[in-house]
Structures are given as structure tokens and as C-alpha cells.
Motif scaffolding. Sequence first.
Motif, PDB file in Angstrom:
ATOM      1  N   GLY A 434       0.797  -1.207   0.000  1.00  0.00           N
ATOM      2  CA  GLY A 434       0.000   0.000   0.000  1.00  0.00           C
ATOM      3  C   GLY A 434       0.829   1.256   0.000  1.00  0.00           C
ATOM      4  O   GLY A 434       1.792   1.411  -0.760  1.00  0.00           O
ATOM      5  N   ALA A 435       0.439   2.187   0.878  1.00  0.00           N
ATOM      6  CA  ALA A 435       1.113   3.476   0.936  1.00  0.00           C
ATOM      7  C   ALA A 435       2.560   3.356   1.402  1.00  0.00           C
ATOM      8  O   ALA A 435       3.363   4.264   1.188  1.00  0.00           O
ATOM      9  CB  ALA A 435       0.346   4.407   1.872  1.00  0.00           C
ATOM     10  N   HIS A 436       2.915   2.229   2.033  1.00  0.00           N
ATOM     11  CA  HIS A 436       4.289   2.055   2.491  1.00  0.00           C
ATOM     12  C   HIS A 436       5.276   1.975   1.334  1.00  0.00           C
ATOM     13  O   HIS A 436       6.474   2.211   1.506  1.00  0.00           O
ATOM     14  CB  HIS A 436       4.405   0.782   3.340  1.00  0.00           C
ATOM     15  N   ARG A 437       4.779   1.622   0.148  1.00  0.00           N
ATOM     16  CA  ARG A 437       5.665   1.504  -1.008  1.00  0.00           C
ATOM     17  C   ARG A 437       6.308   2.852  -1.381  1.00  0.00           C
ATOM     18  O   ARG A 437       7.409   2.889  -1.909  1.00  0.00           O
ATOM     19  CB  ARG A 437       4.894   0.968  -2.210  1.00  0.00           C
ATOM     20  N   ALA A 438       5.581   3.923  -1.114  1.00  0.00           N
ATOM     21  CA  ALA A 438       6.064   5.255  -1.512  1.00  0.00           C
ATOM     22  C   ALA A 438       6.866   5.945  -0.416  1.00  0.00           C
ATOM     23  O   ALA A 438       7.366   7.050  -0.608  1.00  0.00           O
ATOM     24  CB  ALA A 438       4.874   6.133  -1.919  1.00  0.00           C
ATOM     25  N   VAL A 439       6.944   5.300   0.730  1.00  0.00           N
ATOM     26  CA  VAL A 439       7.658   5.940   1.844  1.00  0.00           C
ATOM     27  C   VAL A 439       9.162   5.805   1.616  1.00  0.00           C
ATOM     28  O   VAL A 439       9.654   4.703   1.367  1.00  0.00           O
ATOM     29  CB  VAL A 439       7.251   5.304   3.191  1.00  0.00           C
ATOM     30  N   PRO A 440       9.964   6.904   1.732  1.00  0.00           N
ATOM     31  CA  PRO A 440      11.425   6.803   1.595  1.00  0.00           C
ATOM     32  C   PRO A 440      12.019   5.877   2.656  1.00  0.00           C
ATOM     33  O   PRO A 440      11.526   5.813   3.782  1.00  0.00           O
ATOM     34  CB  PRO A 440      11.908   8.239   1.787  1.00  0.00           C
ATOM     35  N   ALA A 497     -10.418  -6.700  22.591  1.00  0.00           N
ATOM     36  CA  ALA A 497      -9.643  -7.926  22.803  1.00  0.00           C
ATOM     37  C   ALA A 497      -8.313  -7.866  22.057  1.00  0.00           C
ATOM     38  O   ALA A 497      -7.317  -8.447  22.486  1.00  0.00           O
ATOM     39  CB  ALA A 497     -10.459  -9.131  22.374  1.00  0.00           C
ATOM     40  N   ASP A 498      -8.255  -7.183  20.901  1.00  0.00           N
ATOM     41  CA  ASP A 498      -7.009  -7.097  20.118  1.00  0.00           C
ATOM     42  C   ASP A 498      -6.127  -5.940  20.575  1.00  0.00           C
ATOM     43  O   ASP A 498      -5.113  -5.643  19.960  1.00  0.00           O
ATOM     44  CB  ASP A 498      -7.321  -6.964  18.626  1.00  0.00           C
ATOM     45  N   GLY A 499      -6.591  -5.261  21.635  1.00  0.00           N
ATOM     46  CA  GLY A 499      -5.788  -4.163  22.155  1.00  0.00           C
ATOM     47  C   GLY A 499      -5.860  -2.911  21.332  1.00  0.00           C
ATOM     48  O   GLY A 499      -5.104  -1.970  21.534  1.00  0.00           O
ATOM     49  N   GLY A 500      -6.771  -2.843  20.412  1.00  0.00           N
ATOM     50  CA  GLY A 500      -6.910  -1.647  19.598  1.00  0.00           C
ATOM     51  C   GLY A 500      -5.931  -1.562  18.464  1.00  0.00           C
ATOM     52  O   GLY A 500      -5.458  -0.478  18.116  1.00  0.00           O
ATOM     53  N   ARG A 501      -5.562  -2.688  17.868  1.00  0.00           N
ATOM     54  CA  ARG A 501      -4.623  -2.701  16.746  1.00  0.00           C
ATOM     55  C   ARG A 501      -5.202  -1.931  15.572  1.00  0.00           C
ATOM     56  O   ARG A 501      -6.356  -2.078  15.208  1.00  0.00           O
ATOM     57  CB  ARG A 501      -4.325  -4.126  16.314  1.00  0.00           C
ATOM     58  N   CYS A 502      -4.372  -1.095  14.967  1.00  0.00           N
ATOM     59  CA  CYS A 502      -4.823  -0.281  13.838  1.00  0.00           C
ATOM     60  C   CYS A 502      -5.284  -1.131  12.668  1.00  0.00           C
ATOM     61  O   CYS A 502      -6.263  -0.803  11.977  1.00  0.00           O
ATOM     62  CB  CYS A 502      -3.708   0.651  13.376  1.00  0.00           C
ATOM     63  N   ASP A 503      -4.505  -2.247  12.407  1.00  0.00           N
ATOM     64  CA  ASP A 503      -4.833  -3.048  11.234  1.00  0.00           C
ATOM     65  C   ASP A 503      -6.111  -3.856  11.391  1.00  0.00           C
ATOM     66  O   ASP A 503      -6.533  -4.543  10.472  1.00  0.00           O
ATOM     67  CB  ASP A 503      -3.672  -3.968  10.884  1.00  0.00           C
ATOM     68  N   ALA A 504      -6.749  -3.743  12.574  1.00  0.00           N
ATOM     69  CA  ALA A 504      -8.057  -4.388  12.725  1.00  0.00           C
ATOM     70  C   ALA A 504      -9.107  -3.661  11.920  1.00  0.00           C
ATOM     71  O   ALA A 504     -10.117  -4.246  11.491  1.00  0.00           O
ATOM     72  CB  ALA A 504      -8.448  -4.437  14.203  1.00  0.00           C
ATOM     73  N   CYS A 505      -8.881  -2.347  11.691  1.00  0.00           N
ATOM     74  CA  CYS A 505      -9.839  -1.539  10.944  1.00  0.00           C
ATOM     75  C   CYS A 505      -9.247  -0.966   9.657  1.00  0.00           C
ATOM     76  O   CYS A 505      -9.954  -0.801   8.655  1.00  0.00           O
ATOM     77  CB  CYS A 505     -10.355  -0.392  11.808  1.00  0.00           C
ATOM     78  N   GLY A 507      -6.292  -0.473   6.516  1.00  0.00           N
ATOM     79  CA  GLY A 507      -5.383  -1.166   5.617  1.00  0.00           C
ATOM     80  C   GLY A 507      -4.144  -0.321   5.392  1.00  0.00           C
ATOM     81  O   GLY A 507      -4.015   0.797   5.910  1.00  0.00           O
ATOM     82  N   SER A 508      -3.223  -0.796   4.583  1.00  0.00           N
ATOM     83  CA  SER A 508      -1.966  -0.079   4.355  1.00  0.00           C
ATOM     84  C   SER A 508      -2.074   0.930   3.229  1.00  0.00           C
ATOM     85  O   SER A 508      -1.140   1.701   2.993  1.00  0.00           O
ATOM     86  CB  SER A 508      -0.842  -1.074   4.033  1.00  0.00           C
ATOM     87  N   ASP A 509      -3.265   0.947   2.539  1.00  0.00           N
ATOM     88  CA  ASP A 509      -3.387   1.881   1.424  1.00  0.00           C
ATOM     89  C   ASP A 509      -3.601   3.305   1.908  1.00  0.00           C
ATOM     90  O   ASP A 509      -3.088   4.259   1.326  1.00  0.00           O
ATOM     91  CB  ASP A 509      -4.552   1.479   0.514  1.00  0.00           C
ATOM     92  N   ALA A 510      -4.375   3.470   2.976  1.00  0.00           N
ATOM     93  CA  ALA A 510      -4.655   4.805   3.512  1.00  0.00           C
ATOM     94  C   ALA A 510      -5.328   4.640   4.858  1.00  0.00           C
ATOM     95  O   ALA A 510      -5.901   3.591   5.166  1.00  0.00           O
ATOM     96  CB  ALA A 510      -5.538   5.604   2.553  1.00  0.00           C
ATOM     97  N   PHE A 511      -5.285   5.710   5.663  1.00  0.00           N
ATOM     98  CA  PHE A 511      -5.946   5.650   6.974  1.00  0.00           C
ATOM     99  C   PHE A 511      -7.468   5.710   6.830  1.00  0.00           C
ATOM    100  O   PHE A 511      -8.206   5.048   7.566  1.00  0.00           O
ATOM    101  CB  PHE A 511      -5.471   6.806   7.860  1.00  0.00           C
ATOM    102  N   ALA A 512      -7.917   6.515   5.885  1.00  0.00           N
ATOM    103  CA  ALA A 512      -9.380   6.657   5.693  1.00  0.00           C
ATOM    104  C   ALA A 512      -9.720   6.337   4.241  1.00  0.00           C
ATOM    105  O   ALA A 512      -9.000   6.770   3.329  1.00  0.00           O
ATOM    106  CB  ALA A 512      -9.838   8.040   6.060  1.00  0.00           C
ATOM    107  N   PRO A 513     -10.829   5.615   4.025  1.00  0.00           N
ATOM    108  CA  PRO A 513     -11.681   5.014   5.081  1.00  0.00           C
ATOM    109  C   PRO A 513     -11.018   3.791   5.716  1.00  0.00           C
ATOM    110  O   PRO A 513      -9.918   3.438   5.311  1.00  0.00           O
ATOM    111  CB  PRO A 513     -12.924   4.617   4.308  1.00  0.00           C
TER     112      PRO A 513
END
Length: 573
Positions: A434-440, A497-505, A507-513
Motif C-alpha cells: 500500500g502506501a508504504h511503497r512510496a515511503v522513503p 480484545a485485540d488491544g486496539g490494533r490499527c490493522d483491525a480496521c 489497511g496499508s493503502d490509507a488511513f481513511a476510510p
Amino acid sequence: MALILPTFTIAQISPGPLSRAHQSLEGPTQCAKCHGTSAEAMPRLCLACHKELEWLVAQRRGLHAREAKTSGTSCASCHPEHAGRAFEMIAWPAGGELKFDHRGAGWPLEGKHAAIGCAKCHRSEFRTGPAAALSPRKGSAGWVGLERTCVSCHGRGDPHANSLGPACQQCHNVAGWIPAPKFDHAQSRYPLTGKHSDVSCGRCHLAASLNIPVGANGKRVPRFKPLSFAECSTCHADLHRGQFAAKCSTCHVTRGFDVIDRRDFNHATTRYPLLGKHRTASCESCHGRGMAKPKPAFETCAACHANVHDSVATLARARVDCAACHRVDGFTPATFTIAQHQRTRFPLNGEHEHVACAACHTRTTAAGSAKKVIRLKFSEVRCAACHSDPHRVVGVAAARDFTTECESCHTSVAFRPTTIGIAAHARFAFPLEGAHRAVPCATCHTTFTTVNRPRGRGGSLLGAPRPIGGVALNAVRGTTCAACHQTPHGTQFSSRADGGRCDACHGSDAFAPAPKFNHDRDAAFALAGAHRPVACARCHRTETVAGVARVTYRPVPHRCEDCHAVKLRGTGG
């Protein structure tokens, strides 16, 4: 019949008896032989009898010639008579003959002559002049008859054995025989130059090679002529023992044996012409002091030069001499080319082609000795043998993320960029999606300061340690979203239960949606009916807490009356 006068009668005529020298002239009848008929006649009559004085006056030499110039001077003024048989006929000045001013005789006594007594010179053997031959006092000491030439007195003891002629004054003066101040060797057939000017006269003129016999006085007379000087070997031993047929002067000059006249000596005529740096090398560096090694070994460089490679230099696995890689113009740079280096265990590629030889082939101490050598061969050719690790991975368990071998990510072309792309990153613990591909890269792999220790092959230090920027390879922040990203939700989801992991909601393409969030499944309030098209922000309001704006997701009221106003019938509302 002769006339005999009584004794008292003679006494009336003569003032007294004559001296022993003139006693034959005694008697009144002979007075005229000396006195003549007038006062002026006496000097003439004296000279007529004293032929030696007559000759000196005629030659204008000596005391009598000077006195004869003075008119009216009588012989009797200096030579009185009639004082008896034992009377000395010379009237010396007060103090006797030692007070006589010799300048009046035409020969001032100077230098060594001034201290010599009269009897040392006025000897019978020195009376060799014409005046002495005319004197009646032949064979005895006397005041006249001496000549003014040196040889008249010194000729019998001529130290030059009559080899230099009678003109002693050309070289000597009356101050002394030695030294000879008037002699200039530069005017001779052999001028003294260089070291010869410091040599004492006896070293040449009393040399043993002349075979000068010892005289009766136990001394040898120096030989000045003839002497052979055409060849140096006449005086000097041949240090080369006949190995050179040429004259000594072909190479040497009089400034010293160790000074070579390069103008005449042509080293190119030898078996080893001098080229390059050898042209400026001193003769002594190869031939030793005094040409002790007239023919030094020269077949190999090692015959003169120390082997700075610890005798391990090889080409095609064969031992070679220095000339295989070096020239006589200088040891550096070497003639060993990059093309030749390609056939070694470590071919030069990329940036390595521009690295100076000395950066890798450093000077170090030879094994088992204190000798400094330049290392040519190395036990290993890994990058870490020369380059410092900017990632701090040496000695750290790399786990499965990476290897400690530089070649796994870098090439010899340059350290940057690396060979690790997006696809290669997938083999690590954190694939780029996702968006990580463009990160330096530097956004995650941060830099830090480390100490660089540049080293040569074999581990020897090339310079002082210096700080450089290192790059972290390990995911030092972790692989969770929260390790890099700051959550905008605070602790709203920490009770999950997952401790509020970001990837539960998300994806790596963008934060929103949040594509992974299902409101019906994951929230306490399922969206049904008219609630589905309602924008999220209508319920999830943005609030500012401690200066930070955040969206409230939990808790959110979910009763109808919490959001809708209720109008009851019949109430007028």
C-alpha cells in the motif's frame, strides 16, 4: 854602499813601527810606497798594493767602493799604522766588529742572517769571489771575497741536489728556508688542486717510492726534479685492483677519492646504465665508501633494495622481482594495472577501480619481526575486512531479517543505492504494501552516529577513528502501526480484545476510510435503515482534548432520544 842610519835617526822620521802585515815596508826609504809625494796619493797607492780592494772599488761593490766616493777620505782613517807589530789595523766602531753596520758593505743582514756571527760567514771556504783570488790572504778567513748569491755559502749543502738551479731567491727569502714563501706551485708543471693542496711537501718529495738514499747526516734530501706525475697511480694505490683499465682521472677528481666527475665518467658504457632515480643516487650508495664495491651485484632489484613485500610478490602464482611491477623512475606508482588485478582473487570493479593502492595494501609489521612491509596478500576478501559496518550488525544476531554480508544488499559500484527494492523487502518481517511503497527508506531506517574505523586488508588501521552516520537496518520501532504512527483515537479502543490494533480496521493503502471495519459486526450499534447513509461525522463528533483534535468513536450514545428530539401527540409540541 847602502846608507845605514842610526836608530834614533829612524825614530825621528817614522811615527812608530809598522804592523806585522806591513813590516816589509819598514824603513825611511820606503815611506813613499804608501804615502807618496802628497796626501792625495795614499788611497791610490794602497789600492795598487791591495788588488782585491782595487777590484771591488772598480766594481763599485762593498764598503771600500762606498768610501772611495767620499772625497778626502784616507785609508788611514780606518786603518791606522805605526802602532807596533801586534796592532790590528782595522779601527772598528765602539763595541768592535759586532757593532759594524753591515749595510755599509752593501749587504744588509736581515732575517736569519741578522743573528749569525761574523765568523760563520767570513770563512775561507766561503771566499770564492774574484776579490778573494786577488787577495794575498788566500786560504784563510777574511772580510772580502764573499759573494752575495745563496749558493756561494749554501751551495755545498743544497737540499735540492742542484736540481733547481742556483736562483734560490726565486722561492726562498732570508726569513728561513722553510717554508718557501715565493714558491707558487700553481706556476709549476703540476698545479696543486683539491686535496693535493693540503698535502705536506714531504708526502710527495720524500715518498718511499722515490727510493731516496739516506745521507751522511742520517737524513734524506727531498727530490723536487724530476718527479713523475702524469698518472695518479704514481702516488696512489689502485683500490680497484686493476678492474678498470681507464685512467683514474676518467672518474675521479682531486677534490677527493669519493667525488666522481660525472662529466667525464659515462655509466652508460658499463653493464648497468643509470636510468630514472638511479641517476641521482650517490655512487657510495651502490659502490660503498672509497669504491669498496667496484662491481656490485645488479641482476635483481633485491640485490640493493630491501623487499618491502615480505618476499610474497607473485604474478600468475610465480615469485617475481620488483621490476615486474615497478620502474626505475620510482617505486610509486606501480606498473601493476587494473587489468592485471582482475586476474587476482579480488578483481577491481566499480568504485574499487579508483581506490589508491595504499588504501588496501598498507604498511604493516611483518610476522615474527619488527620489519615494516607492504602487505600484498590477504587471508580474506570480505567487505568487512576493509569497511566499517555502518549498520551495527557485526556481532548482533541478525535473526531472519538480514545477513551480515554487505554483498547481500550492496555492490562495488557504490554503497547507495542498495539492491533492496520493494520486492526484495517482502522477504523481511515487514513487507512493503500500500502506501508504504512510496515511503522513503530513511523514514523508517533512521540514521545514527557511529564511529568509523577505516581499515586496510588484514585489519590494519588506515587512519584515526572518526564519527559517521549509520543507518539502522532492524525495525527499531517494531512492526506494529503504533510503532511509527500516532493513533488519533487515544485509548478509545484499548479495551478491545485485540488491544486496539490499527490493522483491525485500517489497511496499508490509507488511513481513511477504514476498509476492515464493519459497523454492524464490530460496533455496538448496527446501522440499519435510514442510519446507513448518515455520514460518520454526524454521530462521531470531533473534539479537542489537551490541544489535540480527535474523533470520538467510543463511547457514543446510541438511544434514539440521544440523537433525535421526540414530539408527542396532543401535547402541542
